[in-house]
Design a protein around this motif. Structure first.
Motif, PDB file in Angstrom:
ATOM      1  N   VAL A  54       0.864  -1.182   0.000  1.00 62.54           N
ATOM      2  CA  VAL A  54       0.000   0.000   0.000  1.00 62.54           C
ATOM      3  C   VAL A  54       0.898   1.229   0.000  1.00 62.54           C
ATOM      4  N   ILE A  55       0.763   2.025  -1.051  1.00 60.60           N
ATOM      5  CA  ILE A  55       1.645   3.158  -1.306  1.00 60.60           C
ATOM      6  C   ILE A  55       0.845   4.440  -1.117  1.00 60.60           C
ATOM      7  N   GLY A  56       1.417   5.451  -0.454  1.00 59.40           N
ATOM      8  CA  GLY A  56       0.665   6.680  -0.287  1.00 59.40           C
ATOM      9  C   GLY A  56       1.349   7.685   0.609  1.00 59.40           C
ATOM     10  N   SER A  57       0.545   8.605   1.115  1.00 57.78           N
ATOM     11  CA  SER A  57       1.041   9.754   1.873  1.00 57.78           C
ATOM     12  C   SER A  57       0.934   9.494   3.365  1.00 57.78           C
ATOM     13  N   SER A  58       0.908  10.572   4.146  1.00 63.95           N
ATOM     14  CA  SER A  58       0.777  10.452   5.602  1.00 63.95           C
ATOM     15  C   SER A  58      -0.543   9.808   6.010  1.00 63.95           C
ATOM     16  N   HIS A  59      -1.554   9.874   5.142  1.00 61.20           N
ATOM     17  CA  HIS A  59      -2.820   9.199   5.449  1.00 61.20           C
ATOM     18  C   HIS A  59      -2.611   7.686   5.545  1.00 61.20           C
ATOM     19  N   THR A  60      -1.729   7.160   4.706  1.00 65.14           N
ATOM     20  CA  THR A  60      -1.412   5.728   4.740  1.00 65.14           C
ATOM     21  C   THR A  60      -0.391   5.445   5.832  1.00 65.14           C
ATOM     22  N   GLU A  61       0.625   6.284   5.950  1.00 63.30           N
ATOM     23  CA  GLU A  61       1.621   6.089   7.006  1.00 63.30           C
ATOM     24  C   GLU A  61       0.952   6.069   8.377  1.00 63.30           C
ATOM     25  N   ALA A  62      -0.001   6.957   8.588  1.00 59.60           N
ATOM     26  CA  ALA A  62      -0.919   6.905   9.739  1.00 59.60           C
ATOM     27  C   ALA A  62      -0.212   6.889  11.083  1.00 59.60           C
ATOM     28  N   ASN A  70      -3.911   1.030  11.922  1.00 58.42           N
ATOM     29  CA  ASN A  70      -4.067   1.779  10.672  1.00 58.42           C
ATOM     30  C   ASN A  70      -4.723   0.870   9.623  1.00 58.42           C
ATOM     31  N   TYR A  71      -5.173   1.454   8.502  1.00 57.88           N
ATOM     32  CA  TYR A  71      -5.994   0.671   7.578  1.00 57.88           C
ATOM     33  C   TYR A  71      -5.218  -0.450   6.890  1.00 57.88           C
ATOM     34  N   VAL A  72      -3.891  -0.312   6.772  1.00 54.54           N
ATOM     35  CA  VAL A  72      -3.105  -1.392   6.179  1.00 54.54           C
ATOM     36  C   VAL A  72      -3.051  -2.589   7.130  1.00 54.54           C
ATOM     37  N   SER A  73      -2.826  -2.322   8.399  1.00 58.38           N
ATOM     38  CA  SER A  73      -2.807  -3.394   9.395  1.00 58.38           C
ATOM     39  C   SER A  73      -4.181  -4.063   9.500  1.00 58.38           C
ATOM     40  N   LEU A  74      -5.247  -3.264   9.438  1.00 58.34           N
ATOM     41  CA  LEU A  74      -6.595  -3.824   9.527  1.00 58.34           C
ATOM     42  C   LEU A  74      -6.931  -4.672   8.299  1.00 58.34           C
ATOM     43  N   LEU A  75      -6.452  -4.244   7.130  1.00 59.71           N
ATOM     44  CA  LEU A  75      -6.661  -5.039   5.916  1.00 59.71           C
ATOM     45  C   LEU A  75      -6.001  -6.412   6.055  1.00 59.71           C
ATOM     46  N   GLN A  76      -4.760  -6.435   6.503  1.00 60.88           N
ATOM     47  CA  GLN A  76      -4.065  -7.710   6.691  1.00 60.88           C
ATOM     48  C   GLN A  76      -4.810  -8.584   7.710  1.00 60.88           C
ATOM     49  N   GLU A  77      -5.266  -7.968   8.781  1.00 66.29           N
ATOM     50  CA  GLU A  77      -5.995  -8.708   9.811  1.00 66.29           C
ATOM     51  C   GLU A  77      -7.232  -9.383   9.231  1.00 66.29           C
ATOM     52  N   LYS A  78      -7.984  -8.659   8.385  1.00 64.11           N
ATOM     53  CA  LYS A  78      -9.205  -9.217   7.793  1.00 64.11           C
ATOM     54  C   LYS A  78      -8.892 -10.309   6.773  1.00 64.11           C
TER      55      LYS A  78
END
Length: 211
Positions: A54-62, A70-78
Motif C-alpha cells: 500500500v503506497i501513499g502519503s501520511s494518510h497511509t503512514e498513519a 491503521n488501515y493497512v494493518s486492519l486489511l491484513q488482519e481481515k
C-alpha cells in the motif's frame, strides 16, 4: 516523530530510520516502531516474498493511530481472519509523509523493481486534479527526488525528540500559512488524455512485473 533517512532503493523519496520508536499526538495518538525497511509497519519484511503493498502519503503512514490499527494493518488482519487461504498475503505499509499521487507515480517503477513478488499494489490518492505540466512530470518521473545524507549537527538535533517536534510544528505552521484555494479553468479533454497516459504507465509496469 520518526527520523527520516535516505532511501537508496528509490521507491520512496526517503524513509525512516529502521527500528526506531516513534509516537505522535497531534491529531490523534499513535505509537510504534519502524520495521526493518524503515516504514510504519509492525512486521519484518523480506522484499522477495509475496506482499500486498500500500503506497501513499501520511494518510497511509498513519502516525496518528496505533501501529496495529491503521488501515493497512486492519486489511491484513481481515485477509488472514477469513476462511480463504489464498488471500493470506502480508500487507506492507509504504506510506510516507508528503508522498502524494504524483510522487507515487514517479517512484512506481523503482517500487516494482524492489519487490519482485508483489501480488497487488494499492495507491492512495486524495486528489486527481492535475494540470498538463504536472501530468507530464509524472510520465517523466520528475517527482522523484533522493534525500541527501545529513550532516553531524543535523543528526545530533534529530536525536532530541523535542527538537524534532518543534521543527515539525514550525513546518506545519508554514504550510498552513501558505495554503490558499484557487479556482482554475480545466481543459477536460487534455486532462483526460494526460491522465489516461499516467494510468497506462503504471498499468504497463504492473503488467510487465505480473501484479
Amino acid at each position: 516523530p520518526a527520523v527520516s533517512a535516505p532511501q537508496p532503493e528509490k521507491y520512496t523519496n526517503f524513509k525512516r530510520v529502521p527500528g526506531s520508536f516513534w509516537s505522535c499526538m497531534t491529531e490523534g495518538f499513535g505509537i510504534g516502531i519502524t520495521n526493518n525497511l524503515g516504514y510504519n509497519d509492525p512486521d519484518t519484511v523480506n522484499p522477495a516474498e509475496p506482499i500486498i503493498a500500500v503506497i501513499g502519503s501520511s494518510h497511509t503512514e498513519a502516525k496518528e493511530v496505533p501501529q496495529g490499527r491503521n488501515y493497512v494493518s486492519l486489511l491484513q488482519e481481515k485477509l488472514f481472519a477469513d476462511a480463504a487461504e489464498e488471500n493470506d498475503i502480508p500487507c506492507l505499509n509504504l506510506g510516507m509523509a508528503g508522498h502524494y499521487f504524483e510522487i507515487s507515480v514517479s517512484n512506481f517503477e523503482y517500487f516494482a523493481e524492489s519487490f519482485p513478488n508483489v501480488k497487488y499494489a494499492v495507491i492512495e490518492t486524495s486528489n486527481l486534479i492535475f494540470n498538463e505540466e504536472q501530468l507530464q512530470k509524472m510520465l517523466d518521473g520528475e517527482y522523484h527526488s533522493d534525500a541527501a545524507e545529513r550532516g553531524t549537527l543535523y543528526n545530533l538535533a534529530q536525536a532530541i525528540p523535542y527538537a524534532r517536534l518543534l521543527y515539525k510544528q514550525y513546518q506545519d505552521l508554514n504550510q498552513a500559512a501558505g495554503t490558499a484555494s484557487e479556482k482554475t479553468e480545466i481543459d477536460y479533454a487534455g486532462y483526460e488524455a494526460g491522465l489516461d497516459l499516467v494510468m497506462e504507465k503504471i498499468s504497463a509496469i504492473a503488467e510487465k512485473k505480473g501484479f
